[in-house]
Write a protein that holds these residues in place. Structure first.
Motif, short mmCIF file in Angstrom:
data_model
loop_
_atom_site.label_atom_id
_atom_site.label_comp_id
_atom_site.label_asym_id
_atom_site.label_seq_id
_atom_site.Cartn_x
_atom_site.Cartn_y
_atom_site.Cartn_z
N ARG A 1 -26.15 -25.87 3.62
CA ARG A 1 -26.35 -25.88 5.06
C ARG A 1 -25.07 -26.30 5.80
O ARG A 1 -24.50 -27.35 5.50
N GLU B 1 -32.07 -33.99 11.37
CA GLU B 1 -31.90 -33.00 10.31
C GLU B 1 -32.31 -31.61 10.79
O GLU B 1 -33.35 -31.44 11.43
N ARG C 1 -33.19 -27.94 9.17
CA ARG C 1 -33.57 -27.33 7.90
C ARG C 1 -32.79 -26.04 7.66
O ARG C 1 -32.22 -25.47 8.57
N THR D 1 -34.28 -22.08 12.94
CA THR D 1 -34.97 -23.06 13.76
C THR D 1 -34.97 -22.57 15.21
O THR D 1 -33.90 -22.29 15.77
N THR E 1 -38.78 -22.54 11.48
CA THR E 1 -39.16 -23.83 12.04
C THR E 1 -39.18 -23.70 13.56
O THR E 1 -38.23 -23.19 14.14
#
Length: 256
Positions: A11, A53, A55, A59, A217
């Motif tokens: 990431r 955070e 993911r 998102t 997300t």
């Protein structure tokens, strides 16, 4: 997450942290107004206390005008090193600074295997980026000659959903601004391919179509701050469904 997972984590943004002296001013005014936006205040508090955070994958940031979506994504993009008016990690333009000081308060925790390539699409200021590309010369479409939606589709094909950019970060601020129904479907497919290649996407949107991407997300911003939700439970989705089912219920209150 065990050690092997941590080392293979790719990431570009694992967490967003607050500098110790962050929140003390700079940028537009002293930045105190940011704390009056519930979602931004929650984000800042979490960034100070262990980090916010993000993911892997896509998102979405969804919420009403003024809920803090663009402010948040601008701050994250700037902290990552992207041009605040849009562009890639390799360059863009700055004409007049209007961004909040949030980006100067934040620092990015990257994953060990993360690629550093990134792109920020900011719907209202891409004209300057098109001029920047035109001045550079080289291959690619002349974006100024395209319609709003066509130019965004060209950016999807040439900058975002492109085999050359295997992984990286894409910050998208309301990309649906110039998109038709069919173009939104095209972007949905593009976002899914980007995710499958490992690109991390953070997208602020008002589009129930984009937010319907399976597996994404969804963070809903509002007077409550930031909450994770599902597509079916989004106020945005419920409002569109209600309007399309019976527009006259709304129109009789709006039109004389």
């Amino acid at each position: 997450m065990n050690e092997d997972d941590w080392l293979s984590d790719d990431r570009p943004i694992r967490r967003v942290h607050m500098y110790r002296n962050g929140g003390g001013g700079g940028g537009r005014g002293d930045g105190k107004w940011l704390f009056s936006i519930p979602a931004i205040a929650q984000f800042i508090e979490t960034a100070r206390d262990g980090g916010w955070e993000f993911r892997p994958g896509v998102t979405f940031l969804v919420g009403e005008n003024g809920s803090g979506k663009s402010t948040l994504i601008e701050g994250v993009a700037e902290a990552f090193g992207l041009p605040p008016e849009g562009g890639s990690i390799n360059g863009g333009t700055t004409t007049r600074r209007t961004e909040s000081p949030l980006g100067s308060w934040l620092w990015i925790e990257r994953s060990p295997a993360a690629h550093r390539w990134g792109f920020f699409l900011r719907a209202e200021t891409m004209h300057g980026y098109y001029t920047y590309l035109e001045d550079l010369g080289g291959p690619g479409p002349e974006l100024h000659r395209l319609s709003h939606g066509e130019s965004f589709n060209a950016l999807l094909d040439d900058k975002l959903d492109h085999h050359q950019f295997v992984t990286g970060l894409a910050c998208l601020d309301e990309p649906e601004a110039g998109l038709s129904f069919s173009s939104c479907l095209r972007w949905l497919a593009g976002l899914d391919r980007m995710r499958s290649r490992g690109t991390q996407v953070i997208c602020a949107t008002h589009s129930p179509m984009l937010a319907s991407l399976p597996g994404a997300t969804i963070l809903e911003l509002g007077e409550w701050g930031i909450r994770e939700t599902t597509w079916e439970d989004l106020e945005l989705v419920q409002q569109h469904r209600n309007y399309l089912a019976a527009p006259e219920r709304y129109l009789r209150h709006l039109l004389d």
